[in-house]
Design a protein around this motif. Sequence first.
Motif, PDB file in Angstrom:
ATOM      1  N   GLU A 124       0.838  -1.192   0.000  1.00 21.36           N
ATOM      2  CA  GLU A 124       0.000   0.000   0.000  1.00 21.36           C
ATOM      3  C   GLU A 124       0.873   1.243   0.000  1.00 21.36           C
ATOM      4  O   GLU A 124       2.032   1.204   0.426  1.00 21.36           O
ATOM      5  CB  GLU A 124      -0.911   0.031   1.234  1.00 21.36           C
ATOM      6  CG  GLU A 124      -1.873  -1.139   1.356  1.00 21.36           C
ATOM      7  CD  GLU A 124      -2.713  -1.046   2.617  1.00 21.36           C
ATOM      8  OE1 GLU A 124      -2.627  -0.016   3.330  1.00 21.36           O
ATOM      9  OE2 GLU A 124      -3.462  -2.005   2.899  1.00 21.36           O
ATOM     10  N   ALA A 125       0.300   2.336  -0.484  1.00 21.30           N
ATOM     11  CA  ALA A 125       0.963   3.636  -0.413  1.00 21.30           C
ATOM     12  C   ALA A 125      -0.104   4.673  -0.116  1.00 21.30           C
ATOM     13  O   ALA A 125      -1.242   4.572  -0.591  1.00 21.30           O
ATOM     14  CB  ALA A 125       1.682   3.961  -1.715  1.00 21.30           C
ATOM     15  N   ALA A 126       0.255   5.681   0.681  1.00 19.97           N
ATOM     16  CA  ALA A 126      -0.713   6.680   1.116  1.00 19.97           C
ATOM     17  C   ALA A 126      -0.641   7.973   0.321  1.00 19.97           C
ATOM     18  O   ALA A 126      -1.453   8.875   0.534  1.00 19.97           O
ATOM     19  CB  ALA A 126      -0.508   6.988   2.600  1.00 19.97           C
ATOM     20  N   ASP A 127       0.297   8.066  -0.613  1.00 20.69           N
ATOM     21  CA  ASP A 127       0.422   9.284  -1.410  1.00 20.69           C
ATOM     22  C   ASP A 127       1.198   8.968  -2.679  1.00 20.69           C
ATOM     23  O   ASP A 127       1.967   8.002  -2.729  1.00 20.69           O
ATOM     24  CB  ASP A 127       1.135  10.384  -0.629  1.00 20.69           C
ATOM     25  CG  ASP A 127       0.832  11.767  -1.198  1.00 20.69           C
ATOM     26  OD1 ASP A 127       1.447  12.137  -2.224  1.00 20.69           O
ATOM     27  OD2 ASP A 127      -0.015  12.466  -0.634  1.00 20.69           O
ATOM     28  N   GLY A 128       1.017   9.814  -3.690  1.00 20.53           N
ATOM     29  CA  GLY A 128       1.684   9.589  -4.960  1.00 20.53           C
ATOM     30  C   GLY A 128       3.191   9.613  -4.879  1.00 20.53           C
ATOM     31  O   GLY A 128       3.869   8.959  -5.683  1.00 20.53           O
ATOM     32  N   ASP A 129       3.727  10.354  -3.906  1.00 18.16           N
ATOM     33  CA  ASP A 129       5.179  10.414  -3.802  1.00 18.16           C
ATOM     34  C   ASP A 129       5.782   9.144  -3.216  1.00 18.16           C
ATOM     35  O   ASP A 129       7.003   8.976  -3.188  1.00 18.16           O
ATOM     36  CB  ASP A 129       5.631  11.642  -3.013  1.00 18.16           C
ATOM     37  CG  ASP A 129       5.170  11.628  -1.561  1.00 18.16           C
ATOM     38  OD1 ASP A 129       4.416  10.694  -1.183  1.00 18.16           O
ATOM     39  OD2 ASP A 129       5.543  12.544  -0.808  1.00 18.16           O
ATOM     40  N   GLU A 130       4.940   8.224  -2.749  1.00 19.31           N
ATOM     41  CA  GLU A 130       5.422   6.949  -2.209  1.00 19.31           C
ATOM     42  C   GLU A 130       5.357   5.822  -3.241  1.00 19.31           C
ATOM     43  O   GLU A 130       5.826   4.705  -2.980  1.00 19.31           O
ATOM     44  CB  GLU A 130       4.567   6.546  -0.994  1.00 19.31           C
ATOM     45  CG  GLU A 130       4.582   7.559   0.143  1.00 19.31           C
ATOM     46  CD  GLU A 130       3.605   7.175   1.256  1.00 19.31           C
ATOM     47  OE1 GLU A 130       3.035   6.062   1.186  1.00 19.31           O
ATOM     48  OE2 GLU A 130       3.404   7.987   2.172  1.00 19.31           O
ATOM     49  N   VAL A 131       4.786   6.109  -4.394  1.00 16.55           N
ATOM     50  CA  VAL A 131       4.471   5.043  -5.346  1.00 16.55           C
ATOM     51  C   VAL A 131       5.718   4.407  -5.952  1.00 16.55           C
ATOM     52  O   VAL A 131       5.809   3.177  -6.062  1.00 16.55           O
ATOM     53  CB  VAL A 131       3.539   5.573  -6.457  1.00 16.55           C
ATOM     54  CG1 VAL A 131       3.375   4.544  -7.570  1.00 16.55           C
ATOM     55  CG2 VAL A 131       2.178   5.916  -5.868  1.00 16.55           C
ATOM     56  N   SER A 132       6.673   5.196  -6.343  1.00 18.92           N
ATOM     57  CA  SER A 132       7.870   4.629  -6.973  1.00 18.92           C
ATOM     58  C   SER A 132       8.604   3.685  -6.040  1.00 18.92           C
ATOM     59  O   SER A 132       8.998   2.574  -6.421  1.00 18.92           O
ATOM     60  CB  SER A 132       8.808   5.754  -7.443  1.00 18.92           C
ATOM     61  OG  SER A 132       8.226   6.487  -8.491  1.00 18.92           O
ATOM     62  N   ALA A 133       8.774   4.110  -4.789  1.00 23.11           N
ATOM     63  CA  ALA A 133       9.450   3.254  -3.815  1.00 23.11           C
ATOM     64  C   ALA A 133       8.639   1.987  -3.552  1.00 23.11           C
ATOM     65  O   ALA A 133       9.187   0.887  -3.432  1.00 23.11           O
ATOM     66  CB  ALA A 133       9.684   4.013  -2.512  1.00 23.11           C
ATOM     67  N   ALA A 134       7.310   2.133  -3.485  1.00 23.61           N
ATOM     68  CA  ALA A 134       6.460   0.970  -3.255  1.00 23.61           C
ATOM     69  C   ALA A 134       6.514   0.007  -4.424  1.00 23.61           C
ATOM     70  O   ALA A 134       6.522  -1.220  -4.249  1.00 23.61           O
ATOM     71  CB  ALA A 134       5.021   1.414  -3.003  1.00 23.61           C
ATOM     72  N   ALA A 135       6.577   0.542  -5.623  1.00 20.17           N
ATOM     73  CA  ALA A 135       6.690  -0.314  -6.805  1.00 20.17           C
ATOM     74  C   ALA A 135       8.016  -1.057  -6.808  1.00 20.17           C
ATOM     75  O   ALA A 135       8.087  -2.243  -7.169  1.00 20.17           O
ATOM     76  CB  ALA A 135       6.537   0.521  -8.075  1.00 20.17           C
ATOM     77  N   ASP A 136       9.083  -0.377  -6.402  1.00 17.97           N
ATOM     78  CA  ASP A 136      10.386  -1.042  -6.300  1.00 17.97           C
ATOM     79  C   ASP A 136      10.348  -2.162  -5.270  1.00 17.97           C
ATOM     80  O   ASP A 136      10.907  -3.246  -5.480  1.00 17.97           O
ATOM     81  CB  ASP A 136      11.465  -0.027  -5.900  1.00 17.97           C
ATOM     82  CG  ASP A 136      11.823   0.922  -7.032  1.00 17.97           C
ATOM     83  OD1 ASP A 136      11.595   0.563  -8.199  1.00 17.97           O
ATOM     84  OD2 ASP A 136      12.328   2.026  -6.734  1.00 17.97           O
ATOM     85  N   ALA A 137       9.695  -1.903  -4.157  1.00 22.93           N
ATOM     86  CA  ALA A 137       9.696  -2.865  -3.056  1.00 22.93           C
ATOM     87  C   ALA A 137       8.790  -4.064  -3.313  1.00 22.93           C
ATOM     88  O   ALA A 137       9.100  -5.186  -2.896  1.00 22.93           O
ATOM     89  CB  ALA A 137       9.270  -2.168  -1.755  1.00 22.93           C
ATOM     90  N   HIS A 138       7.662  -3.832  -4.022  1.00 16.02           N
ATOM     91  CA  HIS A 138       6.639  -4.872  -4.112  1.00 16.02           C
ATOM     92  C   HIS A 138       6.415  -5.443  -5.507  1.00 16.02           C
ATOM     93  O   HIS A 138       5.689  -6.430  -5.654  1.00 16.02           O
ATOM     94  CB  HIS A 138       5.312  -4.333  -3.574  1.00 16.02           C
ATOM     95  CG  HIS A 138       5.394  -3.810  -2.174  1.00 16.02           C
ATOM     96  ND1 HIS A 138       5.713  -4.608  -1.099  1.00 16.02           N
ATOM     97  CD2 HIS A 138       5.215  -2.557  -1.667  1.00 16.02           C
ATOM     98  CE1 HIS A 138       5.702  -3.883   0.013  1.00 16.02           C
ATOM     99  NE2 HIS A 138       5.409  -2.630  -0.315  1.00 16.02           N
ATOM    100  N   ALA A 139       6.999  -4.833  -6.527  1.00 13.82           N
ATOM    101  CA  ALA A 139       6.870  -5.320  -7.911  1.00 13.82           C
ATOM    102  C   ALA A 139       5.428  -5.676  -8.264  1.00 13.82           C
ATOM    103  O   ALA A 139       5.125  -6.815  -8.633  1.00 13.82           O
ATOM    104  CB  ALA A 139       7.778  -6.525  -8.127  1.00 13.82           C
ATOM    105  N   PRO A 140       4.504  -4.726  -8.188  1.00  7.94           N
ATOM    106  CA  PRO A 140       3.105  -5.041  -8.481  1.00  7.94           C
ATOM    107  C   PRO A 140       2.862  -5.251  -9.974  1.00  7.94           C
ATOM    108  O   PRO A 140       3.592  -4.728 -10.825  1.00  7.94           O
ATOM    109  CB  PRO A 140       2.364  -3.796  -7.999  1.00  7.94           C
ATOM    110  CG  PRO A 140       3.355  -2.686  -8.202  1.00  7.94           C
ATOM    111  CD  PRO A 140       4.688  -3.302  -7.866  1.00  7.94           C
TER     112      PRO A 140
END
Length: 220
Positions: free
Chosen positions: A38-54
């Motif tokens: 999950e991510a709570a804001d657009g600025d967290e999306v890139s890091a979340a995508a790196d971490a979770h490979a959705p």
Amino acid sequence: MARVTRPLRVLIVDDDALVRAGLSLMLDGTAGIAVAGEAADGDEVSAAADAHAPDVVLMDLRMPRVDGITATRRLRARTNPPEVVVLTTFDSDENILRALRAGASGFLLKDTPPDEIVQAVLRVAAGDPILSPRITRRLMDRAAVEAGAHQRARAALDRLTPRENDVVLAIARGRSNAEIAAELFMGVATVKAHVSSVLTKLGLDNRTQIALLAHDAGLA
């Protein structure tokens, strides 16, 4: 298109914790789908995508720091990007078109039934773009209106002489009478006469309406 493995990995991006929790509960309860993060804001999306490979990202539009359209554009610029489904309460035509141009593969409203959200995730992962029926109808209506306006504008301009059309195009480009006279090698009085003729023939009131007509006709 994202490379889909099983279970299908979904990243939920929304600034409302209750919305994230509800979506997570719904999707995690579906066979073949796993909420990867999950991510709570657009600025967290890139890091979340790196971490979770959705494989698929469910993306809210309005968030405090970075909006969903910007986050979608950043995601889709990546190598082997995930598919993005916008899930929002804001369904203005501008938001829809901006999201699709940013690379979103789907656009759903938050009042979409849960089973339809699940199916949308599965379909975009398989390479099948999805829009909610209400959004599809609105885009079709908008396209019909724009097509009709274009045809009417072209038909109107076909009633003008070639020289009058030259003046219309110059007006659409923001030229003054003096500038039009210089560009078209005619006197200012002649330009004014052409403008007056255009207004009369087309039933318009001012130069702004001439410019708008040229825009509808695709000339500017």
